[in-house]
Motif scaffolding. Sequence first.
Motif, mmCIF file in Angstrom:
data_model
loop_
_atom_site.group_PDB
_atom_site.id
_atom_site.type_symbol
_atom_site.label_atom_id
_atom_site.label_comp_id
_atom_site.label_asym_id
_atom_site.label_seq_id
_atom_site.Cartn_x
_atom_site.Cartn_y
_atom_site.Cartn_z
ATOM 1 N N GLN A 189 33.332 22.563 44.852
ATOM 2 C CA GLN A 189 33.064 23.605 43.858
ATOM 3 C C GLN A 189 33.788 23.299 42.550
ATOM 4 O O GLN A 189 34.917 22.816 42.565
ATOM 5 N N SER A 190 33.157 23.630 41.443
ATOM 6 C CA SER A 190 33.819 23.551 40.142
ATOM 7 C C SER A 190 34.820 24.697 40.045
ATOM 8 O O SER A 190 34.819 25.617 40.872
ATOM 9 N N ALA A 191 35.660 24.657 39.020
ATOM 10 C CA ALA A 191 36.614 25.757 38.802
ATOM 11 C C ALA A 191 35.871 27.079 38.641
ATOM 12 O O ALA A 191 36.285 28.111 39.188
ATOM 13 N N ILE A 192 34.770 27.070 37.927
ATOM 14 C CA ILE A 192 33.987 28.296 37.734
ATOM 15 C C ILE A 192 33.412 28.775 39.066
ATOM 16 O O ILE A 192 33.443 29.961 39.373
ATOM 17 N N GLY A 193 32.924 27.851 39.868
ATOM 18 C CA GLY A 193 32.400 28.212 41.179
ATOM 19 C C GLY A 193 33.464 28.825 42.074
ATOM 20 O O GLY A 193 33.204 29.791 42.805
ATOM 21 N N ARG A 194 34.657 28.282 42.014
ATOM 22 C CA ARG A 194 35.770 28.814 42.809
ATOM 23 C C ARG A 194 36.124 30.225 42.370
ATOM 24 O O ARG A 194 36.345 31.116 43.182
ATOM 25 N N HIS A 195 36.171 30.420 41.062
ATOM 26 C CA HIS A 195 36.490 31.752 40.540
ATOM 27 C C HIS A 195 35.404 32.746 40.921
ATOM 28 O O HIS A 195 35.701 33.895 41.253
ATOM 29 N N ARG A 196 34.153 32.313 40.894
ATOM 30 C CA ARG A 196 33.058 33.206 41.298
ATOM 31 C C ARG A 196 33.211 33.636 42.750
ATOM 32 O O ARG A 196 32.937 34.792 43.096
ATOM 33 N N LEU A 197 33.617 32.713 43.610
ATOM 34 C CA LEU A 197 33.829 33.066 45.015
ATOM 35 C C LEU A 197 34.943 34.104 45.163
ATOM 36 O O LEU A 197 34.826 35.058 45.934
ATOM 37 N N VAL A 198 36.026 33.919 44.414
ATOM 38 C CA VAL A 198 37.136 34.875 44.472
ATOM 39 C C VAL A 198 36.691 36.235 43.933
ATOM 40 O O VAL A 198 36.904 37.267 44.580
ATOM 41 N N TYR A 199 36.048 36.239 42.761
ATOM 42 C CA TYR A 199 35.587 37.512 42.201
ATOM 43 C C TYR A 199 34.558 38.176 43.096
ATOM 44 O O TYR A 199 34.552 39.398 43.231
ATOM 45 N N GLY A 200 33.713 37.395 43.736
ATOM 46 C CA GLY A 200 32.739 37.954 44.664
ATOM 47 C C GLY A 200 33.408 38.653 45.836
ATOM 48 O O GLY A 200 32.988 39.739 46.252
ATOM 49 N N ALA A 201 34.454 38.038 46.362
ATOM 50 C CA ALA A 201 35.187 38.631 47.478
ATOM 51 C C ALA A 201 35.887 39.925 47.071
ATOM 52 O O ALA A 201 36.090 40.813 47.897
ATOM 53 N N LEU A 202 36.231 40.040 45.792
ATOM 54 C CA LEU A 202 36.966 41.211 45.297
ATOM 55 C C LEU A 202 36.085 42.197 44.541
ATOM 56 O O LEU A 202 36.597 43.108 43.882
ATOM 57 N N ALA A 203 34.785 42.034 44.636
ATOM 58 C CA ALA A 203 33.850 42.857 43.856
ATOM 59 C C ALA A 203 34.069 44.353 44.053
ATOM 60 O O ALA A 203 33.925 45.136 43.111
ATOM 61 N N SER A 204 34.447 44.752 45.250
ATOM 62 C CA SER A 204 34.645 46.187 45.508
ATOM 63 C C SER A 204 35.843 46.769 44.766
ATOM 64 O O SER A 204 35.952 47.986 44.616
#
Length: 87
Positions: A54-69
Motif C-alpha cells: 500500500q502507498s502512504a495514502i492507501g495506508r491512511h485510508r485503511l486507518v481512517y476507514g477503521a475509525l470512520a465511526s
Amino acid sequence: MTAEKVDQIYNLLAGALDPDSLEVVDEGYKHLGHGGEGKGHFLVRIVSPAFTGQSAIGRHRLVYGALASMMPDQIHALAIEAKAPGE
C-alpha cells in the motif's frame, strides 16, 4: 474520557487491521487553545500486514476507514505512522 477514546481507537484498529504492533497516544496537550477541545488529538503508530504493498495514502485510508465511526465527532486530529512488517 480521553482514555476511553484511546481504548476505542485501539480496539477499532486492532479489529480491522490485525496489527503486529499498535500504539495510540493522546496528544491533546499539544493542541490546547486552537479549537477541537473535547474531541481529541491522537497519534497512531501501527505495523500491519494489511499495509503491505500500500502507498502512504492507501495506508491512511485503511486507518481512517477503521475509525470512520469516530470521525469527525470524537477525533479532531489524527497523526498516523503506518508501516508494513519489516519496514
